[in-house]
Motif scaffolding. Sequence first.
Motif, PDB file in Angstrom:
ATOM      1  N   SER A  48       0.863  -1.180   0.000  1.00 17.27           N
ATOM      2  CA  SER A  48       0.000   0.000   0.000  1.00 17.27           C
ATOM      3  C   SER A  48       0.895   1.224   0.000  1.00 17.27           C
ATOM      4  CB  SER A  48      -0.902   0.011   1.237  1.00 17.27           C
ATOM      5  OG  SER A  48      -1.864  -0.992   1.132  1.00 17.27           O
ATOM      6  N   ASP A  49       0.767   2.038  -1.057  1.00 20.74           N
ATOM      7  CA  ASP A  49       1.613   3.209  -1.212  1.00 20.74           C
ATOM      8  C   ASP A  49       1.121   3.977  -2.439  1.00 20.74           C
ATOM      9  OD1 ASP A  49       3.999   4.016   0.384  1.00 20.74           O
ATOM     10  OD2 ASP A  49       4.852   4.335  -1.617  1.00 20.74           O
ATOM     11  N   PRO A  50       1.465   5.253  -2.534  1.00 21.60           N
ATOM     12  CA  PRO A  50       1.138   5.964  -3.765  1.00 21.60           C
ATOM     13  C   PRO A  50       1.927   5.398  -4.952  1.00 21.60           C
ATOM     14  CG  PRO A  50       1.521   7.524  -1.991  1.00 21.60           C
ATOM     15  CD  PRO A  50       1.947   6.164  -1.499  1.00 21.60           C
ATOM     16  N   VAL A  51       1.288   5.358  -6.107  1.00 23.55           N
ATOM     17  CA  VAL A  51       1.929   4.995  -7.370  1.00 23.55           C
ATOM     18  C   VAL A  51       1.978   6.260  -8.211  1.00 23.55           C
ATOM     19  CG1 VAL A  51       1.642   3.694  -9.517  1.00 23.55           C
ATOM     20  CG2 VAL A  51       1.216   2.580  -7.317  1.00 23.55           C
ATOM     21  N   THR A  52       3.143   6.531  -8.789  1.00 26.61           N
ATOM     22  CA  THR A  52       3.318   7.716  -9.621  1.00 26.61           C
ATOM     23  C   THR A  52       3.510   7.299 -11.068  1.00 26.61           C
ATOM     24  OG1 THR A  52       4.369   8.899  -7.787  1.00 26.61           O
ATOM     25  CG2 THR A  52       4.709   9.792  -9.993  1.00 26.61           C
ATOM     26  N   ILE A  53       2.712   7.889 -11.946  1.00 26.20           N
ATOM     27  CA  ILE A  53       2.780   7.619 -13.381  1.00 26.20           C
ATOM     28  C   ILE A  53       3.139   8.928 -14.075  1.00 26.20           C
ATOM     29  CG2 ILE A  53       1.493   6.864 -15.423  1.00 26.20           C
ATOM     30  CD1 ILE A  53      -0.456   5.445 -13.380  1.00 26.20           C
ATOM     31  N   ARG A  54       4.258   8.948 -14.791  1.00 23.24           N
ATOM     32  CA  ARG A  54       4.639  10.114 -15.588  1.00 23.24           C
ATOM     33  C   ARG A  54       4.151   9.862 -17.012  1.00 23.24           C
ATOM     34  NH1 ARG A  54       6.018  13.422 -11.567  1.00 23.24           N
ATOM     35  NH2 ARG A  54       7.724  12.624 -10.332  1.00 23.24           N
ATOM     36  N   THR A  55       3.208  10.665 -17.444  1.00 19.67           N
ATOM     37  CA  THR A  55       2.590  10.451 -18.745  1.00 19.67           C
ATOM     38  C   THR A  55       3.465  11.001 -19.870  1.00 19.67           C
ATOM     39  OG1 THR A  55       1.337  12.508 -18.643  1.00 19.67           O
ATOM     40  CG2 THR A  55       0.285  10.526 -17.726  1.00 19.67           C
ATOM     41  N   ALA A  64      -3.476   6.436  -4.956  1.00 21.46           N
ATOM     42  CA  ALA A  64      -3.306   5.672  -3.719  1.00 21.46           C
ATOM     43  C   ALA A  64      -3.690   4.237  -4.049  1.00 21.46           C
ATOM     44  CB  ALA A  64      -4.209   6.231  -2.626  1.00 21.46           C
ATOM     45  N   VAL A  65      -2.744   3.328  -3.888  1.00 22.48           N
ATOM     46  CA  VAL A  65      -2.966   1.924  -4.224  1.00 22.48           C
ATOM     47  C   VAL A  65      -2.803   1.100  -2.956  1.00 22.48           C
ATOM     48  CG1 VAL A  65      -2.070  -0.031  -5.550  1.00 22.48           C
ATOM     49  CG2 VAL A  65      -2.216   2.228  -6.609  1.00 22.48           C
ATOM     50  N   HIS A  66      -3.778   0.252  -2.702  1.00 22.46           N
ATOM     51  CA  HIS A  66      -3.772  -0.581  -1.498  1.00 22.46           C
ATOM     52  C   HIS A  66      -3.770  -2.044  -1.912  1.00 22.46           C
ATOM     53  CE1 HIS A  66      -4.632   3.086   0.700  1.00 22.46           C
ATOM     54  NE2 HIS A  66      -5.576   3.318  -0.184  1.00 22.46           N
ATOM     55  N   GLY A  67      -2.599  -2.645  -1.882  1.00 20.52           N
ATOM     56  CA  GLY A  67      -2.461  -4.060  -2.188  1.00 20.52           C
ATOM     57  C   GLY A  67      -2.678  -4.381  -3.654  1.00 20.52           C
ATOM     58  N   GLY A  68      -2.331  -5.592  -4.016  1.00 21.51           N
ATOM     59  CA  GLY A  68      -2.523  -6.051  -5.379  1.00 21.51           C
ATOM     60  C   GLY A  68      -1.223  -6.506  -6.006  1.00 21.51           C
ATOM     61  N   ALA A  95     -10.173  11.561   4.700  1.00 19.52           N
ATOM     62  CA  ALA A  95      -8.964  10.774   4.960  1.00 19.52           C
ATOM     63  C   ALA A  95      -8.300  11.194   6.274  1.00 19.52           C
ATOM     64  CB  ALA A  95      -7.986  10.912   3.799  1.00 19.52           C
ATOM     65  N   GLU A  96      -8.279  12.512   6.551  1.00 21.91           N
ATOM     66  CA  GLU A  96      -7.712  12.990   7.817  1.00 21.91           C
ATOM     67  C   GLU A  96      -8.534  12.499   9.005  1.00 21.91           C
ATOM     68  OE1 GLU A  96      -7.537  17.202   7.099  1.00 21.91           O
ATOM     69  OE2 GLU A  96      -5.501  17.070   6.297  1.00 21.91           O
ATOM     70  N   ALA A  97      -9.854  12.501   8.865  1.00 24.72           N
ATOM     71  CA  ALA A  97     -10.716  12.002   9.937  1.00 24.72           C
ATOM     72  C   ALA A  97     -10.486  10.503  10.154  1.00 24.72           C
ATOM     73  CB  ALA A  97     -12.185  12.282   9.616  1.00 24.72           C
ATOM     74  N   ALA A  98     -10.326   9.767   9.063  1.00 26.56           N
ATOM     75  CA  ALA A  98     -10.067   8.330   9.170  1.00 26.56           C
ATOM     76  C   ALA A  98      -8.725   8.073   9.847  1.00 26.56           C
ATOM     77  CB  ALA A  98     -10.086   7.687   7.786  1.00 26.56           C
ATOM     78  N   LEU A  99      -7.738   8.895   9.545  1.00 26.39           N
ATOM     79  CA  LEU A  99      -6.434   8.754  10.181  1.00 26.39           C
ATOM     80  C   LEU A  99      -6.540   9.002  11.688  1.00 26.39           C
ATOM     81  CD1 LEU A  99      -3.396   8.261   9.919  1.00 26.39           C
ATOM     82  CD2 LEU A  99      -3.128  10.701   9.419  1.00 26.39           C
ATOM     83  N   GLY A 100      -7.278  10.029  12.069  1.00 28.47           N
ATOM     84  CA  GLY A 100      -7.484  10.315  13.490  1.00 28.47           C
ATOM     85  C   GLY A 100      -8.173   9.170  14.214  1.00 28.47           C
ATOM     86  N   VAL A 116      -1.538   6.674   3.207  1.00 27.50           N
ATOM     87  CA  VAL A 116      -1.294   6.535   1.766  1.00 27.50           C
ATOM     88  C   VAL A 116      -2.222   7.456   0.985  1.00 27.50           C
ATOM     89  CG1 VAL A 116      -1.521   4.944  -0.206  1.00 27.50           C
ATOM     90  CG2 VAL A 116      -0.336   4.210   1.882  1.00 27.50           C
ATOM     91  N   ARG A 117      -3.487   7.501   1.378  1.00 30.91           N
ATOM     92  CA  ARG A 117      -4.446   8.374   0.697  1.00 30.91           C
ATOM     93  C   ARG A 117      -4.030   9.837   0.812  1.00 30.91           C
ATOM     94  NH1 ARG A 117      -9.849   8.185   2.607  1.00 30.91           N
ATOM     95  NH2 ARG A 117     -10.546   8.696   0.524  1.00 30.91           N
ATOM     96  N   LEU A 118      -3.603  10.260   2.006  1.00 29.60           N
ATOM     97  CA  LEU A 118      -3.193  11.653   2.209  1.00 29.60           C
ATOM     98  C   LEU A 118      -1.916  11.980   1.440  1.00 29.60           C
ATOM     99  CD1 LEU A 118      -4.031  12.004   5.987  1.00 29.60           C
ATOM    100  CD2 LEU A 118      -5.159  13.188   4.074  1.00 29.60           C
TER     101      LEU A 118
END
Length: 125
Positions: A48-55, A64-68, A95-100, A116-118
């Motif tokens: 689970s981590d951000p994925v960056t795509i340079r187009t 934000a990618v969680h598993g797979g 997302a901030e509320a979920a983190l809290g 990861v979302r933030l």
Amino acid sequence: MLAELHVELVAANRKVWSGEATIVVARTVSGDVGIMPGHTPLLSVLESDPVTIRTTDGGTVIAAVHGGFISFSDNKLTILAEVAELADEIDVDRAEAALGRAKSGEDSAAQRRADVRLRAASGTN
């Protein structure tokens, strides 16, 4: 070296993004990986981590990618995620509320997902 690779980012419930890219950076269980055109074939489990795509048009897509899984062969990169959200789809307040809530309940998996979302929403990896 080839100039672009075709990328498909798919979540369990939808196609999240598809297009041409010059590089994709993702975190696997073996560490961070940067996939460029002509990369050797790859199959790995995603963290689970951000994925960056340079187009190819010079833009950047962050999700934000969680598993797979991530798979690369014949200049085609497929990211099959359990859950994936583009950065501009993320509700930062939620997302901030979920983190809290996760921190107060000491739920490390929920903390990781919210973090990861933030990070994706802010454009940081």
